[in-house]
Design an enzyme around this catalytic site. Structure first.
Site, mmCIF file in Angstrom:
data_model
loop_
_atom_site.group_PDB
_atom_site.id
_atom_site.type_symbol
_atom_site.label_atom_id
_atom_site.label_comp_id
_atom_site.label_asym_id
_atom_site.label_seq_id
_atom_site.Cartn_x
_atom_site.Cartn_y
_atom_site.Cartn_z
ATOM 1 C CE LYS A 93 20.048 -16.649 17.423
ATOM 2 N NZ LYS A 93 19.637 -15.472 18.231
ATOM 3 C CB ALA A 105 29.152 -19.995 16.916
ATOM 4 C CB VAL A 119 5.465 -15.420 17.085
ATOM 5 C CG1 VAL A 119 4.020 -15.033 17.372
ATOM 6 C CG2 VAL A 119 5.640 -16.937 17.070
HETATM 7 P P1 BMP Z 1 11.000 -10.425 16.952
HETATM 8 O O1 BMP Z 1 9.732 -11.097 17.540
HETATM 9 O O2 BMP Z 1 11.106 -8.998 17.274
HETATM 10 O O3 BMP Z 1 11.166 -10.748 15.506
HETATM 11 O O4 BMP Z 1 12.258 -11.076 17.733
HETATM 12 C C1 BMP Z 1 12.632 -12.399 17.568
HETATM 13 C C2 BMP Z 1 13.730 -12.736 18.536
HETATM 14 O O5 BMP Z 1 14.085 -14.096 18.314
HETATM 15 C C3 BMP Z 1 15.002 -11.919 18.384
HETATM 16 O O6 BMP Z 1 15.580 -11.755 19.666
HETATM 17 C C4 BMP Z 1 15.913 -12.806 17.533
HETATM 18 O O7 BMP Z 1 17.283 -12.646 17.867
HETATM 19 C C5 BMP Z 1 15.456 -14.197 17.947
HETATM 20 N N1 BMP Z 1 15.635 -15.223 16.919
HETATM 21 C C6 BMP Z 1 15.021 -15.121 15.684
HETATM 22 O O8 BMP Z 1 14.313 -14.166 15.376
HETATM 23 N N2 BMP Z 1 15.218 -16.125 14.783
HETATM 24 C C7 BMP Z 1 15.991 -17.221 15.037
HETATM 25 O O9 BMP Z 1 16.107 -18.084 14.215
HETATM 26 C C8 BMP Z 1 16.617 -17.302 16.300
HETATM 27 C C9 BMP Z 1 16.419 -16.297 17.234
HETATM 28 O O10 BMP Z 1 16.992 -16.366 18.412
#
Ligand code: BMP
Length: 226
Positions: free
Chosen positions: A63, A65, A174
């Site tokens: 990410k 920035a 998800v």
């Molecule tokens: P999980 O399914 O375990 O919640 O993981 C979600 C993944 O998506 C993580 O790698 C997190 O950094 C990423 N992510 C997120 O959850 N929300 C966002 O808004 C952006 C993301 O990249």
């Protein structure tokens, strides 16, 4: 359509277990996302290994920035070891930042994915107030993709309306964060990003099978195919 987020700690497997997870899931998913936590634990070799073992889309997600020149230094290093795509924040703006990064990425045949909203509630306070402007910025710099959260399907629909088929939509949130598999796809996402439901499962391959099945059922339902 699943991108696996490889964030440690993983399930019950051993030290280099992210490779076991790749081996067990690569035939059923479209790619992998590597974040800072995996890189800090296993270094740049984690990117090399994921790409080599899977031969699938390997997305590096720090990410970004920063100012453009410094973002390019990061991009240079991760592309050198085999990454296909890099995720950056849209809020840093185009001038002196994303325009430079995008130019570098396009010149090297790689993909830029921009975060235009986030799945957690805090995103509403600042980022989401500029959601549409960020989506238009992504179009302007010819980004390959957008991160739009599965937790806010109306934003996925809005983003799709704006970008048409020119830009891919990646949706996290998800499973572990509460969204049912398939709902983001039904709202217009191309991929659902899924981490812990797969990486912490006793059997990651079974977890992916179940997710794919659930996605398919939801998509058949929402597209009126049954
Ligand atoms: P999980 O399914 O375990 O919640 O993981 C979600 C993944 O998506 C993580 O790698 C997190 O950094 C990423 N992510 C997120 O959850 N929300 C966002 O808004 C952006 C993301 O990249």
């Amino acid at each position: 359509m699943i991108i696996v987020a490889l964030d440690p700690p993983f399930g019950h497997l051993g030290d280099l277990n992210f490779i076991d997870i790749v081996e067990k899931t690569k035939h059923r998913v479209q790619g992998y996302k590597i974040g800072l936590s995996l890189l800090l634990e296993h270094g740049l070799k984690s990117i090399i290994m994921v790409k080599e073992k899977s031969k699938l889309k390997t997305i590096v997600d720090f990410k970004l920035a920063d100012i453009g020149d410094i973002e390019i230094l990061v991009a240079e290093r991760v592309f050198y070891v085999g990454a296909d795509s890099i995720i950056a924040h849209g809020f840093v703006g185009i001038e002196d930042a994303l325009e430079k990064l995008a130019k570098y990425i396009h010149a090297h045949g790689k993909e830029l994915i921009l975060v235009v909203s986030m799945s957690h509630r805090g995103s509403i306070k600042y980022i989401d107030k500029h959601f549409e402007e960020l989506v238009y910025d992504a179009l302007e710099i010819k980004a390959h993709g957008l991160v739009v959260p599965a937790t806010r399907p109306w934003l996925i629909r809005k983003a799709r309306e704006i970008v048409g088929n020119k830009v891919k939509i990646y949706s996290p949130g998800v499973g572990f964060q509460g969204v049912k598999p398939g709902l983001a796809l039904c709202s217009g996402a191309d991929y659902e990003i899924v981490g812990r439901v797969i990486t912490r499962a006793i059997d990651p391959s079974q977890a992916v099978d179940e997710l794919s099945k659930a996605q398919l059922e939801e998509v058949i339902k929402c597209r009126g195919l049954q």
